[in-house]
Design an enzyme around this catalytic site. Structure first.
Site, short mmCIF file in Angstrom:
data_model
loop_
_atom_site.label_atom_id
_atom_site.label_comp_id
_atom_site.label_asym_id
_atom_site.label_seq_id
_atom_site.Cartn_x
_atom_site.Cartn_y
_atom_site.Cartn_z
N ASP A 201 38.21 42.36 47.77
CA ASP A 201 39.15 42.59 46.66
C ASP A 201 40.14 43.67 47.08
O ASP A 201 40.04 44.23 48.19
CB ASP A 201 38.41 42.98 45.38
CG ASP A 201 39.13 42.49 44.11
OD1 ASP A 201 40.38 42.55 44.07
OD2 ASP A 201 38.45 42.05 43.17
N GLY A 227 41.17 44.27 50.91
CA GLY A 227 42.30 43.50 51.42
C GLY A 227 43.08 42.83 50.30
O GLY A 227 42.68 42.83 49.14
N ASP A 228 44.22 42.27 50.70
CA ASP A 228 45.09 41.55 49.77
C ASP A 228 45.14 40.12 50.27
O ASP A 228 45.61 39.87 51.39
CB ASP A 228 46.48 42.20 49.80
CG ASP A 228 47.51 41.42 49.00
OD1 ASP A 228 47.28 40.23 48.68
OD2 ASP A 228 48.57 42.00 48.72
N PHE A 229 44.66 39.18 49.48
CA PHE A 229 44.50 37.82 50.04
C PHE A 229 45.83 37.11 50.28
O PHE A 229 45.87 36.04 50.87
CB PHE A 229 43.46 36.97 49.32
CG PHE A 229 43.59 36.74 47.83
CD1 PHE A 229 44.81 36.46 47.24
CD2 PHE A 229 42.45 36.76 47.04
CE1 PHE A 229 44.88 36.20 45.89
CE2 PHE A 229 42.52 36.50 45.68
CZ PHE A 229 43.75 36.23 45.09
N HIS A 247 42.55 29.60 39.04
CA HIS A 247 43.24 29.31 37.78
C HIS A 247 44.29 30.36 37.41
O HIS A 247 45.09 30.15 36.51
CB HIS A 247 42.23 29.08 36.64
CG HIS A 247 41.52 30.29 36.13
ND1 HIS A 247 40.81 30.27 34.93
CD2 HIS A 247 41.39 31.56 36.63
CE1 HIS A 247 40.29 31.48 34.73
NE2 HIS A 247 40.62 32.27 35.73
#
Lengths: 363, 363
Positions: A201, A227-229, A247
């Site tokens: 996350d 991290g930043d996906f 979603h």
């Protein structure tokens, strides 16, 4: 007028006033009512004092909860918890899902007053998430805490279902993508002691994750992957999980995330996606459709989707085999399997097939 | 965890999310959906255009209403009204109760976000009524209109029940106290052409009353009685009605209003009081208890009460005989009868008894 028609307005009135029932339950959780009564029955005056109420309306409040079967009155007229309220709404029990109700109370109830406006504009209506910005949402520590507690409570039942249904003995590592406090990996790891892994996350979430994992004594097996996906690759594991992630985003973003998951999975691994998926007929399950309207209100491009759509996106991302299964808690899981080795001319190795078959048997 | 207990969280989840169902129905009324579809079936794009929606989320919105049985889809996939929605939520039909849903949408939904605060303080939380001031509520013409429309829609089913059940042939005049637009006397007068009378309310309400009565062509039989029921005597009539009035006020005020009604009634007359009255057991009918919490949020001293309490107050105000009867629409009526002539040593004249008996048979 009434006599000439056989239809009654009863159902319309029931649904129109249903928010009163919701709010009385959400306020009861906010006031800690069920946690207090889990210690033992209390009379009206004692309960008023314990909850810090002024007194006016209190008897009607408690009696409304009796009429709704969330409380009972004993033979001395003292209030006691109903059975389901005692199991799921006592803050001290591990089965507590009141965090979800707190989340509905502090966030969704207000947001939904903007539904009409959201339908007219097509645009999200509320707060930091409306700009698609989780970093902004996490900037305020109180907002972050309520949001993360809500995420945990909203994932708890799905996490418990996944922990008991998926063939975890076939895998060694699991990482939950967009993990928040880590509810999902914690529920899985506590049932399956051979597993290691953790949660991925944004860096702001790490302290909340560490606390939660520590409370469950799992810090030696579960770690935080910051991290930043969007900016980075996902961490490598046998099983990746994306619960209530897809979603939030539009289709191109979903496809991007599925491709990233496919790349990060080890050969023979599996991706588990779960969301409140819409049934194919789009007319029997109101909850998933209403949840999709929640995505309309809260996000820029999010919506619910069907299991068939998800399986199709997964196949396009490279997954060899897919399968959908309801989790029994308003969520549906879709699992995508990655081949043990790169496909040759044949559709797959024998070993891959056998592993897939055994996976499908269990979930 | 889940496996070791036999209670499920299903009911808790259902009630926690019930406000989503409420809000989707209230927004549908706000958007005029059922009135538009009463003209005939429409496809998704046609309906989006007619309602002025942007499009995002629209299909989920309509399909959620299908899943909730307020809409259907025909064999061409076009949306059509469900049967009850068509009767009660098409603005052009006389059976329309959507004004009540508009009232819930614009007023109660927001007010109920303040329930916890109301319980902690015992004080009303919202707007002009929270200061007990109807004049302030009526100062703004838009607020007045929405409020009065809501009152009419909220009284319509009770008014229709009263019109058909009460022995009106025994009486000549009826005046409704706190009449708003005059829904109650209009519904009664249109079924019983021998009756005259009207409605009593604050002077600010007169134009709205006159319009409404004129729309129903009853201006020659029903007139407006302007006044403040705290400052002035009530007008004289055979039958007085106080519907959804007593629950707005504290006990001394209720007793004052019942004494005033007793004085204003002609000999042999009757007072009809109706409110969503609480059952004696205080544990089976959630609606009246929740409605009492609405009074907590909206008024300084109001609450719901039981039929037995009301009959007791009536007897103390001088009424000779009382009777309670559910109206079948979430309201209960209590009727108090005044003797034909002042009581002598005997408990009453023969004629008074015979009139009471026939009254009680019908209602």
């Amino acid at each position: 007028m009434l006599q000439t028609t056989t239809v009654t307005p009863d159902r319309i009135l029931d649904v129109s006033y249903a928010f009163w029932k919701t709010k009385v339950l959400l306020s009861a959780v906010e006031l800690n009512l069920f946690t207090v009564l889990a210690e033992g029955p209390l009379s009206l005056p004692a309960l008023v004092a314990r909850l810090g109420l002024q007194g006016r309306g209190a008897r009607d409040f408690f009696d409304a909860l009796v009429a709704l079967d969330f409380l009972d009155r004993d033979t001395d007229g003292r209030y006691v918890n109903g059975r389901d309220a005692d199991v799921y709404l006592d803050r001290r029990k591990p089965t507590y899902i009141g965090g979800l109700l707190e989340h509905l109370n502090t966030r969704h109830y207000q947001n939904w007053s903007l539904l009409t406006q959201a339908l007219r504009s097509g645009a999200p209506q509320s707060g930091a998430l409306a700009t698609g910005s989780y970093p902004a949402l996490y900037a305020d520590s109180t907002t972050q805490e309520v949001f993360l507690n809500g995420m945990t409570a909203g994932s708890l039942l799905a996490a418990q279902a996944l922990a008991s249904k998926f063939p975890w003995h076939q895998y060694e590592t699991v990482i939950d993508i967009g993990t928040a406090q880590g509810c999902v990996p914690v529920q899985i790891a506590r049932l399956h002691s051979h597993l290691t892994g953790g949660g991925f996350d944004l860096p702001q979430v790490e302290p909340a994750f560490r606390n939660y994992v520590h409370e469950h004594g799992l810090e030696r097996r579960l770690r935080f992957y910051a991290g930043d996906f969007f900016a980075e690759a996902l961490p490598e594991a046998d099983v990746l999980i994306m619960g209530r992630i897809l979603h939030n985003w539009d289709l191109p973003t979903r496809e991007l995330l599925l491709r990233k998951a496919y790349r990060a999975l080890r050969a023979g691994g599996a991706l588990i996606v779960y969301d409140p998926m819409v049934g194919q007929d789009r007319c029997t399950d109101a909850h998933a459709l209403l949840s999709s309207l929640n995505m309309l209100i809260e996000t820029t491009g999010g919506s619910e989707y069907s299991g068939a759509e998800c399986m199709n996106w997964m196949r396009q991302a490279g997954f060899y085999e897919t399968r959908a299964e309801p989790l029994g808690d308003m969520h549906t899981a879709v699992i995508g399997f990655k081949l043990d080795s790169p496909p040759s001319d044949a559709p797959g190795t024998e070993e891959a097939h056998s592993r897939l078959d055994s996976g499908r048997r269990d979930l």
